[in-house]
Scaffold this active site. Sequence first.
Site, PDB file in Angstrom:
ATOM      1  N   HIS A  28       0.849  -1.400  -0.221  1.00 36.80           N
ATOM      2  CA  HIS A  28       0.081  -0.008  -0.106  1.00 36.80           C
ATOM      3  C   HIS A  28       0.832   0.985   0.059  1.00 36.80           C
ATOM      4  CE1 HIS A  28      -3.822  -1.750   0.677  1.00 36.80           C
ATOM      5  NE2 HIS A  28      -3.277  -2.836   1.929  1.00 36.80           N
ATOM      6  N   LYS A  41      -8.037  13.820   4.787  1.00 33.86           N
ATOM      7  CA  LYS A  41      -6.583  12.459   4.661  1.00 33.86           C
ATOM      8  C   LYS A  41      -6.066  12.276   6.178  1.00 33.86           C
ATOM      9  CE  LYS A  41      -6.039  14.046   0.766  1.00 33.86           C
ATOM     10  NZ  LYS A  41      -6.298  13.075  -0.606  1.00 33.86           N
ATOM     11  N   ARG A  42      -5.069  12.344   6.429  1.00 33.50           N
ATOM     12  CA  ARG A  42      -4.398  12.209   7.311  1.00 33.50           C
ATOM     13  C   ARG A  42      -3.521  13.209   7.475  1.00 33.50           C
ATOM     14  NH1 ARG A  42      -3.775   8.566  11.616  1.00 33.50           N
ATOM     15  NH2 ARG A  42      -2.110   8.900  12.148  1.00 33.50           N
ATOM     16  N   THR A  97      -8.270   6.667  -2.357  1.00 34.99           N
ATOM     17  CA  THR A  97      -9.486   6.802  -2.627  1.00 34.99           C
ATOM     18  C   THR A  97     -10.891   8.210  -2.170  1.00 34.99           C
ATOM     19  OG1 THR A  97      -9.350   5.782  -0.329  1.00 34.99           O
ATOM     20  CG2 THR A  97      -9.249   4.152  -2.357  1.00 34.99           C
ATOM     21  N   LYS A 135     -15.215   8.893  -3.798  1.00 35.37           N
ATOM     22  CA  LYS A 135     -16.249   9.252  -3.338  1.00 35.37           C
ATOM     23  C   LYS A 135     -16.838  10.709  -3.847  1.00 35.37           C
ATOM     24  CE  LYS A 135     -13.927   6.461   0.366  1.00 35.37           C
ATOM     25  NZ  LYS A 135     -12.928   6.425   1.575  1.00 35.37           N
TER      26      LYS A 135
END
Length: 880
Positions: free
Chosen positions: A411, A608-609, A719, A723
Amino acid sequence: MTSIIDPNTIGKPVRPRRHVRTLTGYLPEVDASGKEKWPKGEEKVWKSGMRSLDNNVNSITKSFVNHVQTSLARQPYNLDDLGAYQAAALSVRDNLLVNWNETQLQYTRKAPKRAYYLSLEFLMGRTLDNALLNLGLKDEYKTSVKSLGFSIEDILDKERDAALGNGGLGRLAACYLDSSASQELPVWGYGLRYKYGIFQQLISPEGNQLEAPDPWLEHQNPWELPRLDVTYGVRFYGHADRLDDGSGRAIWAGGQEVLAVAYDVMIPGYGTKTTNNLRLWESKSKRGFDLNSFNAGNYEKAVESSNSASAITSVLYPNDHTLVTLNMFGKELRLKQQYFWTAASLADILRRFKNMGKPLTELPDFVAIQLNDTHPTLAIPELMRILIDEEDLTWNAAWKIVTNTFFYTNHTVLPEALEKWAVPLVEHVLPRHMQIIYDIVILIYLFLAVEKKFPGDRDRLARMSLIEEGQPKQVRMAHLACIGSRKVNGVAELHSDLVRTTILKDFVEFEGFSKFGNVTNGITPRRWLDQCNPELSALISKTLKLQKGIWLKDLYKLEGLLKFTENKTFRREWAAIKQRNKERLAHHVLTTLGLTVNTNAMFDVQIKRLHEYKRQTLNILGVIHRYLTLKKMTPAERKKVNSRVVFFAGKAAPAYYIAKLTIRLIVNVARIINDDPETKDYLTLYFLPDYSVSLAEILIPASDISQHISTAGTEASGTSNMKFCLNGGLLLGTVDGANIEIAEEVGESNVFFFGHLTPAVEDLRYQHLYHPIPIEENCPALAHVLNQVSAGLFGDGGVYEPLLNTIRQGDYYLLSDDFDSYIEALAMVDDAYRDRDEWIKKSIRTTAKACMGKFSSDRAINEYAESYWNIEATPINGNK
Ligand code: 26W
């Protein structure tokens, strides 16, 4: 075979299996030839799925009230929303359980090949709404609770997120479980039942991130079933002694033994009866407490072992992408977590397989195990250990089974995120596994395969070894995962190419190209469209004249929306829904932060992080640039400017100092510009604390444009971009990860790209390091912004120096190289937004042509099932 292993060791169920009986009169008797003889009338009932509960509004109401009085032991006279949530959840759970039981029974009977998804993270979010949708009972429950004086929205809002994950990798695992069940695939998840999920993020008055524990199990969790009788012993430490009989076996004994207890979470499929299982392990002490110390009055010591055992699953590690900030104890506990989880999961999988009565050589015909990143890689030496030491197989036979059972997904290619464990630590915690890892090095690399294929190539051997030389030596988990797996894949085309040409290049040359594939990530349209954006979902059904049950399972059908882009009424409805979603978000900000948001502006979102490679810093510096530009304008000039509201949300790893400084900068910039009377109509900024799945469900449908702006080649997939597109939000991004494939589908004219491409990155970094150009020359616009921050425009400038210096010196993530084209891309977004009608067309096209079929996790999971695991759909009789 005589057992050379302590009888209490791993893999042996701690309690003997119980004697079980069939309920007389309800189920078929099975004769010797396997033929079923059903009690009168029962076959029809079971096989049509009618054994499931009555689900009309009346019986739902009855079941609800019943749970209030019995399961919750509460009076129906004074029930609050939380109690109502719990009663509704328990009643929905009854349905899930009937389906879950049926599914497991049929899996056992039909004995298909199964896949197991091992993931340290499952970021599930809330369950009730999803369960209602998948069971098709949303309307019935809405009516039922309304008749009792409650609102379904308020009830749904009482549920706490199950936040057992950091970010993308954990949410992906959750989407894949939803899709597996929806595609009727026999897939189970295995993970850990952390007592505390990802920390809660608070923001101090100065703008600092503070962390608080997330006690998500504070109230009873209706979605899990404790299986106190499904337990395994897991050993740590001790000593491993090789037998000198030439068998390769060893005895591992002594040390600490911890108990793994199973908790099952039901995973319903959308519109199917299939209800799969997610099994989460909890650790506890095997022996309770130490009676000797207790009797001697030393109570602390008496519970010490129990505490150290339960510590293993007490908390999710909040670090994504690196563990280097952990101290010795933190590292040891993380290693113990990983082994505890893989050992318990493997023992459970093997017990189930053995019940089929097949020889272990057939394991790969019935079992595929997916390693979600390298975190469960210890499963490879663990299976070797079981096969060799406990099952008496030869090394070669065991290795053949192992390398046909596991699959590994990478990943990330960021060097700091590639897991490595110090050899002395592994030797200490898992002495037998360290021996096995060394055996793999010797047997596979040095003397056999690699040496044979590339004779004398010492450098290659060193590069490929499982052990990295140094002080201390380290085990390279990605190499172990690769060599021990049947296939390896990345998560987007670009990322899979990078895996093949960089971190695993030598392995591609050694093992051949065909072992290394790509499965582009996907998302579940059930949660990420129907649940989070019900109005848009209804409009799509109405327009396509299709029930949502059809298109939610075949997203390619969304292409049918294309021809409506020219339809004015449709466009008006589309725009009105976006507007209402913006108002919903504004309402959320008002009720949680007490701040008023301008809903007439463009909504620009980055969620996001927090990480340097994701470049939230580039975004906030861009905001400052815009602010400074606005300040220089006359009021008349300003009037022509697009209003923009910028949203950020995301957590930083607690020890990630630079990422925390970025949060601090965002919060303090917001404080100044949101209050500036000259500019606040044109530019405002919000940092929404405590980002979560549920918050994403509110933010995503409200977005006009979202930012995915990682340095090229660093974001494996991303990802959330999918969305946003599915909800008609446009993308501003770099040529990285899944952005590229999304643009291929929606057309480049609907995506705003900027920045350098992956092949340029290495050269630019080299230049920064060895031929640095002062930032004033390289990017004057950025230099000006940095100087303003330093000068204290947003409070004490000195505080931000370490953050600003990452750009001034080295600039590893290339902000100065991409800044100008980033600002240009933002201007293009403004231009495009000015023509609102054209923008809405783009928005519709993005949802429709994102050929969102490609980015559905249904497509992704089917690829894994067919091209990797070789498993088939196993419909459950009585499926709807
Ligand atoms: C602390 C060790 C560690 C290292 C890496 C923990 C977690 C990781 C993960 C691999 C980080 C992660 O979540 N990666 C993300 O995976 C998503 C799903 O494939 C991708 O969409 C993201 O791009 C990737 O960053």
